[in-house]
Enzyme design. Structure first.
Site, mmCIF file in Angstrom:
data_model
loop_
_atom_site.group_PDB
_atom_site.id
_atom_site.type_symbol
_atom_site.label_atom_id
_atom_site.label_comp_id
_atom_site.label_asym_id
_atom_site.label_seq_id
_atom_site.Cartn_x
_atom_site.Cartn_y
_atom_site.Cartn_z
ATOM 1 C CE LYS A 132 -27.343 14.998 8.932
ATOM 2 N NZ LYS A 132 -26.726 14.032 9.854
ATOM 3 N NE ARG B 218 -31.764 7.676 17.190
ATOM 4 C CZ ARG B 218 -30.541 7.634 17.700
ATOM 5 N NH1 ARG B 218 -30.383 7.589 19.014
ATOM 6 N NH2 ARG B 218 -29.485 7.637 16.916
#
Length: 495
Positions: free
Chosen positions: A263, A337
């Protein structure tokens, strides 16, 4: 967080000696309308002069001109005095009236539901977090430590329920507020064990070796880049008389750098809250146990730290999720996920009546729904029950679709499924849910097998309040979805 002392008193509010006595005001077309015990009717004549509008979150504090309290505060309820407005107004008043020892409410309450809303709102608004303050602690203005609601109604159950709810929300907030340097996977697992002590629940913790041995490749894979290894925590509440079983699965990324799909620096700030889902399911199962709900609940906390290193998973690596399905990792920053997939499979192996997962999963949820609503996706009937539960406690949820055509975008050249579609930002929240749906199991065998009802809650937007406070919600972690899921559990506990 230390919970306030809550009480309901049949003593007339006019006799209160609290530091602040709280009355309400309603918005109307012409001027604010006083919402208070009839003994305080005289205040109606000064509302306009004081600038009281009745708008939500407005609090005007004045010297007491009537009654025995030191001061009087007038809090806005907005345009109605329903249970949601009462809960929000009570919480807003307690949240804003800091630096006092005691507050009391003089609302004209007509039902137990209204009384419960006020007590719960006040308890939620009294939250504060000072664990890491030292030099600034003495100057920190804290909410009142004693809250009294004046009412002739029996408040025994309202106070008991409000304490359980507020403590559950506070547990989430306390855990999310902790810096990742102190709340790493093992530490979160230890906190879960400690929080469950003395309650009728059982706890099992998988360490990194056990995760690998038992085939939890998603959690193990995401966590392998960190020097602080992953954990899976299972908290089980199983009353003997329960006839229904809910499984709750929570994303527990204690810090999310994005892994090798790193990020930007600014996007890492706040990533300690990426374990909110795990904290939420922990809080709900413990609250259900405290309330002795007649429903079996199993919470799965899927915990890892997503870090870049020479050991971290790489784009194009393939992970084998529990049960054997393989996932090609195209984006290591779509890690939530992956850990949830393991938890969903494990939850499904017990064939519960419903599975609900909770996660700060996608930035796309914020783009779509903003910072106060969270998306609910899954099996239609269960989604409807979740929406009803949320509406029943005043939370803001919105049903979102699961478009079948999105599944093809997750096709992999080498594995059963990919975890992302690189280069596409379309429907990111929906795509994540479509991925998770692949890991929902069945109940029954052969021709009688049916897919387990499942709902996915993407709470990325409202889980962390980056703006000013509103209602009973402070800046920072909010504990959103705890109350909705607890209401859902109460729903499942009824015959």
């Amino acid at each position: 967080m230390t919970a306030p002392v809550l009480s309901v008193s049949a003593q007339p509010a006019i006799e209160s000696t609290a530091d602040v006595l709280i009355v309400g005001a309603l918005q109307s077309a012409d001027s604010a309308v006083l919402f208070a015990d009839p003994a305080f009717t005289a205040l109606s004549t000064v509302l306009a002069d004081l600038g009281v509008t009745g708008a939500r979150d407005q609090v005007v504090r004045i010297p007491a001109s009537v009654g025995g309290a030191r001061t009087i505060a007038i809090v806005g309820l907005g345009k109605d005095a329903g249970v949601d407005a009462l809960r929000a107004a009570a919480g807003s008043a307690v949240r804003q009236l800091t630096g006092v020892e005691s507050v009391a409410f003089a609302f004209p309450l007509a039902s137990t539901a209204e009384l419960t809303a006020v007590v719960e709102g006040a308890a939620l608004g009294a939250y504060s977090y000072t664990e890491y303050r030292q030099a600034s602690l003495a100057g920190t203005r804290l909410p009142a430590g004693r809250v009294t609601v004046h009412s002739a109604l029996d408040g025994t159950d309202a106070v008991a329920h409000a304490l359980v709810v507020s403590e559950a929300v506070a547990l989430v907030k306390d855990l999310v507020n902790m810096p990742a340097s102190d709340l790493y996977p093992e530490a979160l697992a230890d906190r879960a064990v400690a929080a469950a002590a003395d309650l009728p629940v059982t706890v099992r913790v998988w360490d990194e070796a056990e995760l690998a041995a038992d085939g939890f490749g998603g959690i193990a894979g995401v966590g392998q880049g960190s020097t602080r290894p992953p954990r899976l925590v299972k908290v089980s509440y199983a009353p003997e008389t329960a006839s229904r079983h809910i499984a709750l699965v929570g994303k527990g990324i204690t810090f999310d750098t994005g892994g090798l799909s790193l990020k930007p620096a600014g996007s890492m700030v706040g990533m300690k809250y990426d374990m909110t889902g795990a904290a939420t399911v922990l809080a709900v199962v413990l609250a259900a146990a405290r309330l002795s709900l007649d429903v079996r609940i199993t919470a799965w906390l899927c915990i890892a730290e997503n870090m870049p290193s020479g050991n971290a998973i790489r784009p194009n690596d393939v992970l084998r999720i529990r049960g054997g399905r393989t996932v090609e990792v195209l984006n290591t920053d779509a890690e939530g996920r992956l850990v949830l997939a393991d938890g969903l499979v494990a939850a499904g192996e017990e064939e519960p009546d419903a599975i609900i997962d909770v996660a700060t999963l996608t930035g796309a949820a914020i783009v779509a729904l903003g910072n106060r609503y969270y998306g609910v996706m899954g099996e239609d009937a269960l989604v409807a029950r979740v929406l009803a539960a949320g509406a029943g406690v005043g939370e803001q949820l919105w049903a979102m679709p699961l478009p079948d055509e999105l599944r093809a975008t997750l096709n992999s050249d080498v594995a059963d499924i990919a975890n992302a579609k690189m280069g596409s930002s379309a429907g990111g929240m929906l795509l994540a849910a479509v991925f998770l749906r692949e890991f929902i199991g069945t109940r029954g065998t052969g021709d009688d097998a049916v897919t387990i009802p499942w709902a996915h809650l993407d709470i990325a937007g409202p889980a962390h309040n980056t703006g000013g406070g509103w209602g009973f919600t402070n800046a920072g972690p909010t504990g959103v979805s705890v109350r909705a899921l607890l209401r859902l559990a109460e729903d499942f506990s009824r015959p």
